[in-house]
Structures are given as C-alpha cells and as structure tokens.
Motif scaffolding. Structure first.
Motif, PDB file in Angstrom:
ATOM      1  N   ILE A 112      -6.722   0.629  15.360  1.00  0.00           N
ATOM      2  CA  ILE A 112      -6.187  -0.324  16.194  1.00  0.00           C
ATOM      3  C   ILE A 112      -6.236  -1.492  15.364  1.00  0.00           C
ATOM      4  CG2 ILE A 112      -6.440  -1.659  18.363  1.00  0.00           C
ATOM      5  CD1 ILE A 112      -7.649   0.844  19.841  1.00  0.00           C
ATOM      6  N   ALA A 113      -7.433  -2.067  14.720  1.00  0.00           N
ATOM      7  CA  ALA A 113      -7.417  -3.121  14.335  1.00  0.00           C
ATOM      8  C   ALA A 113      -6.449  -3.027  12.965  1.00  0.00           C
ATOM      9  CB  ALA A 113      -8.767  -3.143  13.591  1.00  0.00           C
ATOM     10  N   ALA A 114      -6.253  -2.049  12.627  1.00  0.00           N
ATOM     11  CA  ALA A 114      -5.375  -2.176  11.071  1.00  0.00           C
ATOM     12  C   ALA A 114      -3.886  -2.004  11.440  1.00  0.00           C
ATOM     13  CB  ALA A 114      -5.838  -0.992  10.238  1.00  0.00           C
ATOM     14  N   LEU A 115      -3.515  -1.330  12.281  1.00  0.00           N
ATOM     15  CA  LEU A 115      -2.000  -1.237  12.738  1.00  0.00           C
ATOM     16  C   LEU A 115      -1.785  -1.905  14.157  1.00  0.00           C
ATOM     17  CD1 LEU A 115      -1.762   2.680  12.074  1.00  0.00           C
ATOM     18  CD2 LEU A 115      -0.990   0.438  10.583  1.00  0.00           C
ATOM     19  N   ARG A 116      -1.009  -3.151  14.019  1.00  0.00           N
ATOM     20  CA  ARG A 116      -0.464  -3.862  15.177  1.00  0.00           C
ATOM     21  C   ARG A 116       0.741  -4.076  14.985  1.00  0.00           C
ATOM     22  NH1 ARG A 116      -5.045  -8.596  15.172  1.00  0.00           N
ATOM     23  NH2 ARG A 116      -6.763  -7.172  14.306  1.00  0.00           N
ATOM     24  N   ASP A 117       1.468  -3.885  16.010  1.00  0.00           N
ATOM     25  CA  ASP A 117       2.959  -4.091  16.270  1.00  0.00           C
ATOM     26  C   ASP A 117       3.754  -3.562  15.264  1.00  0.00           C
ATOM     27  OD1 ASP A 117       2.317  -5.396  18.677  1.00  0.00           O
ATOM     28  OD2 ASP A 117       1.936  -7.271  17.345  1.00  0.00           O
ATOM     29  N   GLY A 118       3.509  -2.438  14.669  1.00  0.00           N
ATOM     30  CA  GLY A 118       4.008  -1.706  13.514  1.00  0.00           C
ATOM     31  C   GLY A 118       3.798  -2.277  11.969  1.00  0.00           C
ATOM     32  N   TRP A 119       2.766  -3.215  12.187  1.00  0.00           N
ATOM     33  CA  TRP A 119       2.356  -3.903  10.808  1.00  0.00           C
ATOM     34  C   TRP A 119       0.843  -3.346  10.647  1.00  0.00           C
ATOM     35  CZ3 TRP A 119       5.422  -6.927   7.842  1.00  0.00           C
ATOM     36  CH2 TRP A 119       6.775  -7.320   8.430  1.00  0.00           C
ATOM     37  N   TYR A 120       0.759  -3.047   9.145  1.00  0.00           N
ATOM     38  CA  TYR A 120      -0.492  -2.747   8.551  1.00  0.00           C
ATOM     39  C   TYR A 120      -1.032  -4.028   8.279  1.00  0.00           C
ATOM     40  CZ  TYR A 120      -3.999  -0.854   5.617  1.00  0.00           C
ATOM     41  OH  TYR A 120      -5.300  -0.823   4.924  1.00  0.00           O
ATOM     42  N   ARG A 121      -2.526  -4.431   8.475  1.00  0.00           N
ATOM     43  CA  ARG A 121      -3.115  -5.162   7.798  1.00  0.00           C
ATOM     44  C   ARG A 121      -3.881  -4.855   6.925  1.00  0.00           C
ATOM     45  NH1 ARG A 121      -3.537  -9.979  11.116  1.00  0.00           N
ATOM     46  NH2 ARG A 121      -2.500  -9.836  13.244  1.00  0.00           N
ATOM     47  N   THR A 122      -3.506  -5.206   5.598  1.00  0.00           N
ATOM     48  CA  THR A 122      -4.035  -4.663   4.174  1.00  0.00           C
ATOM     49  C   THR A 122      -5.633  -4.960   4.234  1.00  0.00           C
ATOM     50  OG1 THR A 122      -3.226  -6.368   2.735  1.00  0.00           O
ATOM     51  CG2 THR A 122      -1.903  -4.672   3.315  1.00  0.00           C
ATOM     52  N   GLY A 123      -6.122  -6.424   4.263  1.00  0.00           N
ATOM     53  CA  GLY A 123      -7.286  -6.806   4.226  1.00  0.00           C
ATOM     54  C   GLY A 123      -7.296  -7.666   2.835  1.00  0.00           C
ATOM     55  N   ASP A 124      -5.992  -7.460   2.196  1.00  0.00           N
ATOM     56  CA  ASP A 124      -5.768  -8.299   0.950  1.00  0.00           C
ATOM     57  C   ASP A 124      -5.322  -9.695   1.152  1.00  0.00           C
ATOM     58  OD1 ASP A 124      -6.694  -6.252  -0.798  1.00  0.00           O
ATOM     59  OD2 ASP A 124      -4.787  -5.341  -1.201  1.00  0.00           O
ATOM     60  N   LEU A 125      -5.660 -10.849   0.650  1.00  0.00           N
ATOM     61  CA  LEU A 125      -5.077 -12.068   0.728  1.00  0.00           C
ATOM     62  C   LEU A 125      -4.179 -12.154  -0.424  1.00  0.00           C
ATOM     63  CD1 LEU A 125      -8.467 -13.861   1.557  1.00  0.00           C
ATOM     64  CD2 LEU A 125      -6.913 -12.989   3.029  1.00  0.00           C
ATOM     65  N   GLY A 126      -3.135 -12.860  -0.093  1.00  0.00           N
ATOM     66  CA  GLY A 126      -2.125 -13.153  -1.265  1.00  0.00           C
ATOM     67  C   GLY A 126      -1.023 -14.250  -0.620  1.00  0.00           C
ATOM     68  N   TYR A 127      -0.150 -14.328  -1.286  1.00  0.00           N
ATOM     69  CA  TYR A 127       1.117 -15.325  -1.204  1.00  0.00           C
ATOM     70  C   TYR A 127       2.268 -14.723  -1.567  1.00  0.00           C
ATOM     71  CZ  TYR A 127       0.629 -17.558  -5.552  1.00  0.00           C
ATOM     72  OH  TYR A 127       0.564 -18.022  -6.992  1.00  0.00           O
ATOM     73  N   LEU A 128       3.376 -15.132  -1.083  1.00  0.00           N
ATOM     74  CA  LEU A 128       4.655 -14.817  -1.462  1.00  0.00           C
ATOM     75  C   LEU A 128       5.348 -16.129  -2.176  1.00  0.00           C
ATOM     76  CD1 LEU A 128       5.986 -12.523   1.439  1.00  0.00           C
ATOM     77  CD2 LEU A 128       5.735 -11.768  -0.965  1.00  0.00           C
ATOM     78  N   ASP A 129       6.023 -16.075  -3.471  1.00  0.00           N
ATOM     79  CA  ASP A 129       6.693 -17.116  -3.702  1.00  0.00           C
ATOM     80  C   ASP A 129       8.038 -17.254  -3.113  1.00  0.00           C
ATOM     81  OD1 ASP A 129       8.305 -15.575  -5.251  1.00  0.00           O
ATOM     82  OD2 ASP A 129       7.448 -16.107  -6.983  1.00  0.00           O
ATOM     83  N   GLU A 130       9.077 -18.195  -3.792  1.00  0.00           N
ATOM     84  CA  GLU A 130      10.315 -18.266  -2.838  1.00  0.00           C
ATOM     85  C   GLU A 130      11.114 -17.177  -3.313  1.00  0.00           C
ATOM     86  OE1 GLU A 130       8.497 -22.272  -3.916  1.00  0.00           O
ATOM     87  OE2 GLU A 130       8.907 -20.356  -4.957  1.00  0.00           O
ATOM     88  N   GLU A 131      10.816 -16.353  -4.345  1.00  0.00           N
ATOM     89  CA  GLU A 131      11.825 -15.006  -4.664  1.00  0.00           C
ATOM     90  C   GLU A 131      11.198 -13.762  -3.970  1.00  0.00           C
ATOM     91  OE1 GLU A 131      12.474 -16.016  -8.827  1.00  0.00           O
ATOM     92  OE2 GLU A 131      14.655 -16.236  -8.012  1.00  0.00           O
ATOM     93  N   GLY A 132      10.139 -13.972  -3.316  1.00  0.00           N
ATOM     94  CA  GLY A 132       9.423 -12.676  -2.995  1.00  0.00           C
ATOM     95  C   GLY A 132       8.430 -12.033  -3.494  1.00  0.00           C
ATOM     96  N   PHE A 133       8.149 -12.567  -4.822  1.00  0.00           N
ATOM     97  CA  PHE A 133       7.087 -12.035  -5.691  1.00  0.00           C
ATOM     98  C   PHE A 133       5.653 -12.315  -4.963  1.00  0.00           C
ATOM     99  CE2 PHE A 133      10.411 -12.328  -8.591  1.00  0.00           C
ATOM    100  CZ  PHE A 133      10.389 -11.316  -9.539  1.00  0.00           C
ATOM    101  N   LEU A 134       5.028 -11.234  -4.973  1.00  0.00           N
ATOM    102  CA  LEU A 134       3.897 -11.325  -4.128  1.00  0.00           C
ATOM    103  C   LEU A 134       2.663 -11.430  -4.956  1.00  0.00           C
ATOM    104  CD1 LEU A 134       2.038 -10.641  -1.461  1.00  0.00           C
ATOM    105  CD2 LEU A 134       2.202  -8.372  -2.172  1.00  0.00           C
ATOM    106  N   TYR A 135       1.583 -12.444  -4.876  1.00  0.00           N
ATOM    107  CA  TYR A 135       0.440 -12.592  -5.618  1.00  0.00           C
ATOM    108  C   TYR A 135      -0.684 -12.266  -4.862  1.00  0.00           C
ATOM    109  CZ  TYR A 135       3.723 -15.112  -8.574  1.00  0.00           C
ATOM    110  OH  TYR A 135       5.023 -15.408  -9.501  1.00  0.00           O
ATOM    111  N   LEU A 136      -1.651 -11.512  -5.456  1.00  0.00           N
ATOM    112  CA  LEU A 136      -2.869 -11.342  -4.805  1.00  0.00           C
ATOM    113  C   LEU A 136      -3.988 -12.207  -5.382  1.00  0.00           C
ATOM    114  CD1 LEU A 136      -3.543  -7.431  -5.442  1.00  0.00           C
ATOM    115  CD2 LEU A 136      -2.821  -8.550  -3.349  1.00  0.00           C
ATOM    116  N   VAL A 137      -4.692 -12.753  -4.331  1.00  0.00           N
ATOM    117  CA  VAL A 137      -5.707 -13.778  -4.645  1.00  0.00           C
ATOM    118  C   VAL A 137      -7.137 -13.197  -4.241  1.00  0.00           C
ATOM    119  CG1 VAL A 137      -4.153 -15.805  -4.216  1.00  0.00           C
ATOM    120  CG2 VAL A 137      -5.461 -14.990  -2.111  1.00  0.00           C
ATOM    121  N   ASP A 138      -7.121 -12.307  -3.405  1.00  0.00           N
ATOM    122  CA  ASP A 138      -8.487 -11.638  -3.047  1.00  0.00           C
ATOM    123  C   ASP A 138      -8.348 -10.717  -2.006  1.00  0.00           C
ATOM    124  OD1 ASP A 138     -11.318 -11.633  -3.613  1.00  0.00           O
ATOM    125  OD2 ASP A 138     -11.499 -13.790  -3.422  1.00  0.00           O
ATOM    126  N   ARG A 139      -9.580 -10.012  -1.823  1.00  0.00           N
ATOM    127  CA  ARG A 139      -9.780  -9.185  -0.645  1.00  0.00           C
ATOM    128  C   ARG A 139     -10.426 -10.404   0.340  1.00  0.00           C
ATOM    129  NH1 ARG A 139      -7.708  -4.727   1.066  1.00  0.00           N
ATOM    130  NH2 ARG A 139      -9.855  -4.178   2.171  1.00  0.00           N
TER     131      ARG A 139
END
Length: 519
Positions: A382-409
């Motif tokens: 229940i904690a991981a799967l909500r409203d069809g989305w999986y919460r990865t526990g990874d922290l990151g950000y997306l740039d303007e072109e959709g490239f994903l950058y991991l910053v931490d757990r």
C-alpha cells in the motif's frame, strides 16, 4: 499470441527448434531441447502434488538447471522463488519461511548450507540436488527430471498469475518478496527487446546472477526475439573478453565496475571484439574515464538502463553517450536517461504533489511492468503503490527534456546543519578527480552539525585526503564537501551492482570524533 512466458518457450520451440537458445559452458542447447526438458521437469514437479501458483524455490549460481526450473514454472504456472546464494543461512531461512516453497532445488555446492536450513523448513517436502552427488535426503536432479512425462504438466498459467517471487536486497529491514506476474514479465521482455534493439540473429552474453532481475529481464527480451543467450556461471573478466571473441557476442550486460575490470584485461587491445554492437550497463552512471576508454576500444556501444525489481525504467541511448560533446552532453552522461516506452515518470514531494523541473523529489513511475505487490506484506504494498504510481524511494529530478537525474535514496540523504546534502552529488564531484576509481558517500553523526559527510574512496594512485576535499570544493558548495575520507581497495556491492551503503555505514560510519569546520 504471447500471453504468458510459457508461450515464448512454445513459440521458439515451434519456430526455431534447432537454433541455439543457450550456450552454457560446453553445452549448446537448442530451443526445442530446452523446451522439452522444461516440459518434463514441470511434469515431475506436478507429480509431487505441486499445483499452479504453488511455490518452488532454487538456490544456485548461473546454471542450465536454474533456467530449466524457471521454464518449468513458466510452462505450468508454478511460482519460482529465487534465493540469493550470497546471503547468510539465517537470511536464506527467512526467505524460505516467508515464501513457503514445497520444493527446493539446489546446486550441490550449497549442500552444507541446505543441510543447516532444512530442519526448520517443514513446508519444504522435496529437495532436489544438481551439480554434485545428491545427499541421502535429496533427489538427484537428472533422476527427478526423468520421472516426468515428456508431454508436460496438465496446467498452464494465466497472464495475471505470479511467475516470479524475487526478494529485494534488504538494505532497510527485512527483504521483501516482489510478486511479478506473467503479464508484467511479457511487458518487460518487450521493453528490453525494444530498447536494446534485439533481433533474432543477436547473441547476448549474460553473467550477472540470474536470481536477480537484471540478467533475467535481458534474457526474457532476447528469447522473446528468438536470439541466443551465452550464459556465464559467474563473472571472470578474462572469460568475458575471450567469449565475446570466440562466440561473436553482439550484446553484453555489465555493471560499471565490471566494465572497468573488462577493459583492464591484458591484451584486450588486440582481441577481436568487433562483433559487439551493444554494451548495456546498469546500477550507476559510467565514470567518464571508463567511458572514454570503452568508446576508444569498442566504439559507440554503450547504453544505460535504469530500473528495479518492482518495475519501471529509463534509457540513456548509445547516441546520447558523448564524453567529448557540449557541456549539456556531459551533464546528460550523469543522468540515467529518459523514460522508456510505456513508462511515465513524475517527481513528487512527500504528499505526492508533482514538483517542477530541476527540483529534487521522490521518483514515481507508472508502467505496465510494475510488480503486483509484496508477498505477505500488504502495508509495504500500500505504501509503495498508490493511484497506479510506484514510489521508488529514489530521489531525483527531471530536466526540461525529460532526462532523469538520481541524487540519492530517500534514506541516504544527509542533513548537515539543517542543509540537505545528496550523496550522489558529492560522489560525482569525487569521481571527477582523475585519481578516483570509485566513491561512495555516507552521513556520520556529529554533535554539532547533526551529520557530516564522509567519503569512502577507491583510488587508482596515491592521493591525499586534503587534495580530494579541496577538489570537491571546486565542484560543489563547500558545505557539501566530505569532512573525512577513508581509502579502501573496493566498495561493498549488492548483487545488482549497487553500492551496499548498509555495510558501509556498519564498517565506516563511526561518529566523527569532534565537531569539524563546515566553512
């Protein structure tokens, strides 16, 4: 129609009966041979009273028998639970008690370990040994297989049946059994085949442990297309290089640390590796010096995949690997790519609100490759799967072109003097120093700052702690720099290739002896 993994086996046995499915050591196994042995094994298991969605388990390194056990489950609908052979016996015992398999297949080299385990596993009714003479309390694999009917078991899975029960690495608390369905695995196979561009003539080399999803997912993608898999028992750099040349390997899969080892094999410069057109890596971005050497030796073959046992994924394609490109090209090399087809990605705060570009938050994924949930663990599901989305526990950000950058757990973020410090950012600063081969960052308790940054570094040459700290100050804000550095010969890693920060904290996480200057 391909609805379950068993359909892939039947399809290949029908279309490509005499083509090679596997090269495993000296064995060269056709699709028909593999299918027929798996059919007979499925029948032998059925004759024990095991039925669709009952569990069978396997403890082994990469072997022919392991893949036949997987395939028996694919054909008859058994749930295959894998046991990480690197675990200690109490950890194995937990997985077996949680998953309650009725049959345990094991490689002979683990006989003593299984002997310790079996007295406290009443649900395991049958033990089957391969790779060595079976003890008197276990059946011989080949004899057991011969007891089955070549026509197979009278059961087949449904698309939403569970195929795999694969336990996470357990870096926080007990390992969780990830339930993966046939439908999800078909979608994974399609994703792997699409992103790698697999065709029927490819020869894919795999050596990572197949109890984990990395090798397993790639194998499914290869066999969905009818390609050949060349399977290594374990990772030996010299064998990997020799096999690429001898077997005319077109695709291989390595973690960045393994790539370093392969590129350091003596004589690699004069080895004919021209057949290789794709080197897929995962678990971490490729260090710049390693990528440049790899491109020089192998050409534009590098492709990065990011995903997890629970599902989801991104790709950094071969054409996006430009270590001598623009500043933007270089920045993208520190990303984990863009969302793969049929994968949606959001960055959210703790309340699930979507965050703007370039702002770090938790990575959420939505995809048809997601798990069905965690075995015997509804709260975690229940904690991981909500409203069809999986919460990865990874922290990151997306740039303007959709490239994903991991910053931490989320659990690895360091809070020092009230400031959030992402270990990934510090690790990248360290990795930009030419003497650093590998680096990991952890937080250590500090009476004044709450936590301070400590780096654990593998260096290629002698380098002073003060020099590395000063270098970091040229790359990141001063408050983020390491306050202490420990030099080691190698970093502990999980089977997936990711750095095991739990072990790092246990070994190197002693509190700082006194408050340090954070200027």
């Amino acid at each position: 129609m391909i609805d379950t993994l068993g359909d892939i086996l039947r399809n290949n046995a029908y279309k490509f009966p005499d083509e090679l499915a596997w090269v495993i050591g000296e064995d060269r196994i056709s699709f028909r041979q593999h299918h027929d042995r798996a059919q007979q094994l499925a029948s032998a298991v059925y004759n024990l009273g095991v039925r669709r969605q009952d569990r069978i388990s396997v403890l082994s390194q990469n072997t022919r028998e392991f893949m036949e056990i997987y395939s028996a489950g694919e054909l008859a609908g058994y749930i295959v639970t894998t046991v990480n052979f690197r675990l200690a016996p109490p950890e194995m015992a937990y997985i077996l008690k949680d998953s309650t398999p009725r049959v345990l297949f094991f490689e002979g080299r683990y006989t003593e370990t299984v002997e310790q385990l079996r007295h406290d596993q009443p649900h395991i009714e049958t033990y089957v040994c391969f790779g060595a003479e079976a003890p008197d309390w276990a059946l011989s694999y080949e004899d057991f297989l011969a007891s089955g009917d070549p026509s197979g078991a009278p059961s087949r899975p449904m698309p939403d049946d569970i195929m795999h029960l694969i336990y996470t690495s357990g870096t926080t608390g007990r390992p969780k059994g990830v339930m993966r369905t046939h439908r999800a695995e078909i979608n994974v196979a399609q994703l792997m085949a699409t992103e790698l561009g697999v065709i029927v003539s490819d020869r894919m080399q795999l050596m990572m442990p197949v109890f984990h999803v990395g090798s397993r997912f790639l194998q499914l993608g290869a066999h969905l297309r009818g390609a050949t898999v060349v399977f290594h028992y374990d990772f030996k750099p010299e064998e990997v290089v020799a096999t690429i040349e001898r077997e005319r390997i077109t695709m291989t899969h390595l973690a960045p640390t393994m790539v370093q080892a392969v590129l350091s094999v003596p004589g690699i410069e004069t080895t004919d590796l021209s057949s290789l057109h794709t080197l897929c890596y995962s678990a971490a971005p490729m260090p710049g010096p390693v990528l440049r050497r790899g491109l020089e030796l192998l050409g534009p073959v590098f492709l990065q995949l990011y995903g997890m046992t629970e599902g989801g994924g991104t790709t950094l394609h071969k054409r996006q690997h430009k270590p001598d490109g623009t500043a933007q090209d270089l920045k993208r090399l520190t990303s984990i790519g863009q969302a793969a087809p049929n994968v949606d990605i959001r960055i959210a705060d703790d309340e699930g609100n979507e965050l703007p570009v370039n702002q770090p938050g938790e990575i959420l994924t939505r995809t048809t490759t997601h798990m069905a949930g965690y075995w015997n663990n509804s709260p975690a599901t229940i904690a991981a799967l909500r409203d069809g989305w999986y919460r990865t526990g990874d922290l990151g950000y997306l740039d303007e072109e959709g490239f994903l950058y991991l910053v931490d757990r989320k659990k690895d973020m360091i809070i020092s003097g009230g400031e959030n410090i992402y270990s990934r950012e510090v690790e990248e600063a360290l990795a930009s120093h030419p003497a650093v081969l590998d680096a990991a960052v952890i937080g250590v308790k500090d009476e004044y700052w709450g936590e301070t940054v400590r780096a654990v570094v593998v260096a290629s040459e002698a380098v002073e702690e003060a020099e590395l700290i000063a270098h970091c100050k040229t790359q990141i804000a001063s408050y983020k720099k390491p306050k202490s550095i420990i030099f080691v010969d190698e970093l502990p890693r999980l089977p997936s290739g990711k750095i095991n920060k739990t072990i790092l904290r246990e070994v190197h996480g002693a509190p700082a002896p006194k408050a340090s200057d954070n200027a």
